[in-house]
Design a protein around this motif. Structure first.
Motif, PDB file in Angstrom:
ATOM      1  N   GLY A  75      -1.404   8.127  -5.130  1.00 13.02           N
ATOM      2  CA  GLY A  75      -1.596   7.741  -3.736  1.00 13.02           C
ATOM      3  C   GLY A  75      -2.808   6.857  -3.551  1.00 13.02           C
ATOM      4  N   ASN A  76      -3.034   6.462  -2.308  1.00 12.89           N
ATOM      5  CA  ASN A  76      -4.176   5.614  -1.977  1.00 12.89           C
ATOM      6  C   ASN A  76      -5.412   6.446  -1.661  1.00 12.89           C
ATOM      7  N   ASN A  77      -6.558   5.938  -2.042  1.00 10.39           N
ATOM      8  CA  ASN A  77      -7.819   6.600  -1.723  1.00 10.39           C
ATOM      9  C   ASN A  77      -8.247   6.296  -0.290  1.00 10.39           C
ATOM     10  N   ASP A  78      -8.987   7.230   0.302  1.00 10.83           N
ATOM     11  CA  ASP A  78      -9.665   6.939   1.558  1.00 10.83           C
ATOM     12  C   ASP A  78     -10.736   5.870   1.321  1.00 10.83           C
ATOM     13  N   VAL A  79     -11.118   5.197   2.394  1.00  8.80           N
ATOM     14  CA  VAL A  79     -12.130   4.154   2.257  1.00  8.80           C
ATOM     15  C   VAL A  79     -13.489   4.723   1.873  1.00  8.80           C
ATOM     16  N   ASP A  80     -13.703   6.010   2.096  1.00  7.51           N
ATOM     17  CA  ASP A  80     -15.009   6.591   1.816  1.00  7.51           C
ATOM     18  C   ASP A  80     -15.027   7.401   0.519  1.00  7.51           C
ATOM     19  N   ARG A  81     -14.015   7.221  -0.330  1.00 11.77           N
ATOM     20  CA  ARG A  81     -14.033   7.940  -1.595  1.00 11.77           C
ATOM     21  C   ARG A  81     -13.289   7.137  -2.656  1.00 11.77           C
ATOM     22  N   THR A  82     -13.572   7.466  -3.906  1.00  9.91           N
ATOM     23  CA  THR A  82     -12.910   6.842  -5.039  1.00  9.91           C
ATOM     24  C   THR A  82     -12.510   7.931  -6.020  1.00  9.91           C
ATOM     25  N   GLY A  83     -11.852   7.545  -7.095  1.00  7.48           N
ATOM     26  CA  GLY A  83     -11.577   8.514  -8.147  1.00  7.48           C
ATOM     27  C   GLY A  83     -10.130   8.871  -8.341  1.00  7.48           C
ATOM     28  N   GLY A  84      -9.237   8.467  -7.438  1.00  2.73           N
ATOM     29  CA  GLY A  84      -7.823   8.754  -7.599  1.00  2.73           C
ATOM     30  C   GLY A  84      -7.328   9.849  -6.687  1.00  2.73           C
ATOM     31  N   THR A  85      -6.164   9.643  -6.110  1.00  8.88           N
ATOM     32  CA  THR A  85      -5.538  10.595  -5.199  1.00  8.88           C
ATOM     33  C   THR A  85      -4.061  10.715  -5.544  1.00  8.88           C
ATOM     34  N   VAL A  86      -3.528  11.916  -5.454  1.00 14.87           N
ATOM     35  CA  VAL A  86      -2.095  12.155  -5.632  1.00 14.87           C
ATOM     36  C   VAL A  86      -1.515  12.553  -4.281  1.00 14.87           C
ATOM     37  N   THR A  87      -0.445  11.896  -3.870  1.00 17.19           N
ATOM     38  CA  THR A  87       0.249  12.228  -2.630  1.00 17.19           C
ATOM     39  C   THR A  87       1.441  13.113  -2.944  1.00 17.19           C
ATOM     40  N   VAL A  88       1.613  14.171  -2.155  1.00 22.93           N
ATOM     41  CA  VAL A  88       2.720  15.110  -2.329  1.00 22.93           C
ATOM     42  C   VAL A  88       3.545  15.137  -1.055  1.00 22.93           C
ATOM     43  N   VAL A  89       4.841  14.923  -1.201  1.00 23.30           N
ATOM     44  CA  VAL A  89       5.787  15.004  -0.087  1.00 23.30           C
ATOM     45  C   VAL A  89       6.786  16.103  -0.421  1.00 23.30           C
ATOM     46  N   TYR A  90       6.817  17.151   0.403  1.00 26.64           N
ATOM     47  CA  TYR A  90       7.668  18.298   0.108  1.00 26.64           C
ATOM     48  C   TYR A  90       9.087  18.069   0.604  1.00 26.64           C
ATOM     49  N   GLY A  91      10.044  18.571  -0.178  1.00 24.40           N
ATOM     50  CA  GLY A  91      11.440  18.453   0.190  1.00 24.40           C
ATOM     51  C   GLY A  91      11.851  19.514   1.195  1.00 24.40           C
ATOM     52  N   THR A  92      12.840  19.197   2.029  1.00 29.79           N
ATOM     53  CA  THR A  92      13.394  20.128   3.007  1.00 29.79           C
ATOM     54  C   THR A  92      14.908  19.927   3.051  1.00 29.79           C
ATOM     55  N   ALA A  93      15.586  20.754   3.846  1.00 31.41           N
ATOM     56  CA  ALA A  93      17.032  20.620   3.998  1.00 31.41           C
ATOM     57  C   ALA A  93      17.412  19.288   4.622  1.00 31.41           C
ATOM     58  N   LYS A  94      16.490  18.682   5.361  1.00 33.22           N
ATOM     59  CA  LYS A  94      16.752  17.399   6.013  1.00 33.22           C
ATOM     60  C   LYS A  94      16.243  16.215   5.193  1.00 33.22           C
ATOM     61  N   GLY A  95      15.722  16.499   3.996  1.00 28.30           N
ATOM     62  CA  GLY A  95      15.159  15.450   3.170  1.00 28.30           C
ATOM     63  C   GLY A  95      13.653  15.573   3.077  1.00 28.30           C
ATOM     64  N   PRO A  96      12.998  14.686   2.364  1.00 29.93           N
ATOM     65  CA  PRO A  96      11.545  14.754   2.189  1.00 29.93           C
ATOM     66  C   PRO A  96      10.805  14.708   3.526  1.00 29.93           C
ATOM     67  N   ASP A  97       9.806  15.578   3.657  1.00 32.88           N
ATOM     68  CA  ASP A  97       9.023  15.662   4.893  1.00 32.88           C
ATOM     69  C   ASP A  97       7.905  14.622   4.844  1.00 32.88           C
ATOM     70  N   THR A  98       8.262  13.372   5.113  1.00 29.69           N
ATOM     71  CA  THR A  98       7.295  12.287   5.020  1.00 29.69           C
ATOM     72  C   THR A  98       6.272  12.296   6.149  1.00 29.69           C
ATOM     73  N   ALA A  99       6.532  13.085   7.197  1.00 30.35           N
ATOM     74  CA  ALA A  99       5.589  13.138   8.317  1.00 30.35           C
ATOM     75  C   ALA A  99       4.373  13.998   8.006  1.00 30.35           C
ATOM     76  N   HIS A 100       4.456  14.817   6.962  1.00 28.12           N
ATOM     77  CA  HIS A 100       3.344  15.725   6.654  1.00 28.12           C
ATOM     78  C   HIS A 100       2.976  15.662   5.166  1.00 28.12           C
ATOM     79  N   PRO A 101       2.571  14.507   4.679  1.00 27.73           N
ATOM     80  CA  PRO A 101       2.170  14.414   3.277  1.00 27.73           C
ATOM     81  C   PRO A 101       0.882  15.188   3.025  1.00 27.73           C
ATOM     82  N   LYS A 102       0.725  15.659   1.811  1.00 23.97           N
ATOM     83  CA  LYS A 102      -0.499  16.333   1.388  1.00 23.97           C
ATOM     84  C   LYS A 102      -1.197  15.474   0.348  1.00 23.97           C
TER      85      LYS A 102
END
Length: 447
Positions: free
Chosen positions: A49-76
């Motif tokens: 995933g993308n880093n915030d502007v105030d941090r570096t070092g790497g980020t992983v984005t997680v999108v959880y699956g649901t019965a309606k498909g991936p919950d893209t509105a609430h990424p972690k």
């Protein structure tokens, strides 16, 4: 496994994250899917995933699956400054440069393995690190560092450069293969949150062999996971780009056949394209023929891979034409996209030009069938499914085929700049009608 050029990597950095704190009870069963982090029966998505502007070092984005498909509105968003994750984000870090998934502690929840090949440890620059982030009923939470093998403890070892998981011994416990110190290492399961694990051994081919990539899958049809190690072999002043097959056995990985290529293999994927019970190994050769690119498929048998076929944009039935710098084969992924029982192959072509638009990119989907892959059963997914035509979108620099909706058809994830999308699987080819935009995509998918 994916190797990215510095220029392309530089275009996929920058923004957004929030900390994640999750806890949940464990279950007794091993997770059905290697990528179901919360055990709800739906596969989840994890990618760089993308880093915030105030941090570096790497980020992983997680999108959880649901019965309606991936919950893209609430990424972690996970990174080394998240609660419970070892280490701290630093300027040179690449936390999430390599990813893999498996239920390593056999508690019913898939875990995420994160490589950070640029990690500095004390005075050891670029020693690298590998972190297991643990699954739970509420999702991923907390992490445990994997100790580097004896030959991957020094500066410039880049421990965690690539990762692969699978039950290589067939004992019911997923194992983990790691690249570090230009060697491949096998960590046997099971693993625990306290840091215990099985034995660690070096996967060593010969003197002069340098490993850089991994791919895991079932090739011989015996139920055990097999491993492919990508590397370069030196003999005097001569070097050869090679792939090495290792068969999974009850006592560990057994050395098998090797294959030589004229250019470096940047990605590999395993799928049963002809539905004969044996997994075929596809290799991406994007630099072949002056960067026109190629994909070679090493056919699976009960004894291991044997015989091969090569595909390019000049193959009959394949859309477009080969041009220098297209990089056909830059990224690969295999799974059954149309639900007919044959594995299909997604092939990224991130530097395909489209008219006046340079490096717009796109993806070829080769459908499996009787006799294996065929240009006549291929289709083109243009970059414009992700937005208006533009240059340097590099659509297809990362691809992933997995069934996220439990309908028996793999959905196609495609990474681009700045937009990555998910295309739903259908009875023919993935639908381009209503692409799902993936939030904060800034790296590559898990295999």
């Amino acid at each position: 496994m994916r190797l990215r050029t510095a220029a392309l990597a530089a275009t996929v950095a920058a923004t957004a994250l929030t900390p994640l704190v999750l806890t949940a009870p464990a279950s007794a069963a091993v997770a059905k899917h290697y990528d179901d982090f919360n055990g709800d029966g739906y596969r989840d998505l994890a990618y760089g995933g993308n880093n915030d502007v105030d941090r570096t070092g790497g980020t992983v984005t997680v999108v959880y699956g649901t019965a309606k498909g991936p919950d893209t509105a609430h990424p972690k968003f996970l990174h080394q400054d998240s609660p419970g994750i070892p280490g701290a984000g630093e300027d040179d870090d690449q936390w999430g440069a390599a990813l893999a998934t498996a239920d390593l502690n056999k508690d019913g929840y898939a875990d995420l393995v994160v490589g950070n090949p640029s990690e500095h440890v004390g005075k050891q620059e670029y020693r690298g690190s590998v972190t297991i982030v643990w699954g739970s009923r509420s999702g991923l939470s907390g992490g445990t560092d994997l100790p580097p093998a004896s030959g991957a403890k020094g500066s410039n070892s880049s421990f965690g450069r690539d990762l692969a998981t699978g039950d290589f011994t067939g004992d019911g416990s997923p194992d983990l293969a790691v690249i570090g110190g230009e060697e491949a290492w096998l960590y046997r399961g099971a693993f625990t949150k306290s840091g215990s694990k099985g034995t660690v051994s070096k996967i060593d081919k010969s003197a002069g062999w340098y490993s850089h990539g991994l791919a895991a899958g079932k090739v011989t049809g015996d139920g055990k996971t097999d491993l492919v190690v990508l590397g370069t072999e030196f003999s005097g002043s001569q070097s050869r780009h090679r792939a090495w097959f290792l068969k999974g056995t009850s006592s560990g990985l057994a050395s098998g056949a090797s294959k030589t290529f004229g250019t470096e293999v940047t990605d590999a994927a395993i799928g049963d394209f002809d539905k004969n019970g044996y997994g075929d190994i596809a290799f991406g050769l994007p630099d072949q023929s002056g960067g026109k690119g190629a994909v070679t498929v090493w056919r699976g048998t009960s004894a291991g891979p044997s015989g091969a076929a090569t595909f390019t944009q000049a193959t009959s039935g394949v859309s477009g034409s080969p041009e220098a710098g297209d990089n056909f084969g830059y990224a690969l992924s295999a799974a059954d996209a149309d639900g007919n029982g044959y594995a299909d192959l997604a092939v990224g072509v991130p530097h395909e030009d489209a008219g006046a638009y340079e490096d717009q990119g796109g993806v070829h989907l080769f459908r499996g069938g009787s006799g294996g892959l065929s240009g006549a059963r291929s289709s083109w997914v243009p970059a414009t499914v992700a937005g208006p035509a533009d240059s340097f979108t590099s659509f297809g620099y990362s691809v992933r085929l997995r069934d996220l909706t439990r309908d028996g058809r793999a959905d196609l994830g495609v990474g681009g700049v700045p937009t990555a999308v998910l295309l739903r699987g259908t009875a023919t080819v993935p639908s381009t009608a209503s692409p799902v935009v993936l939030p904060e995509f800034g790296g590559t998918f898990t295999p």
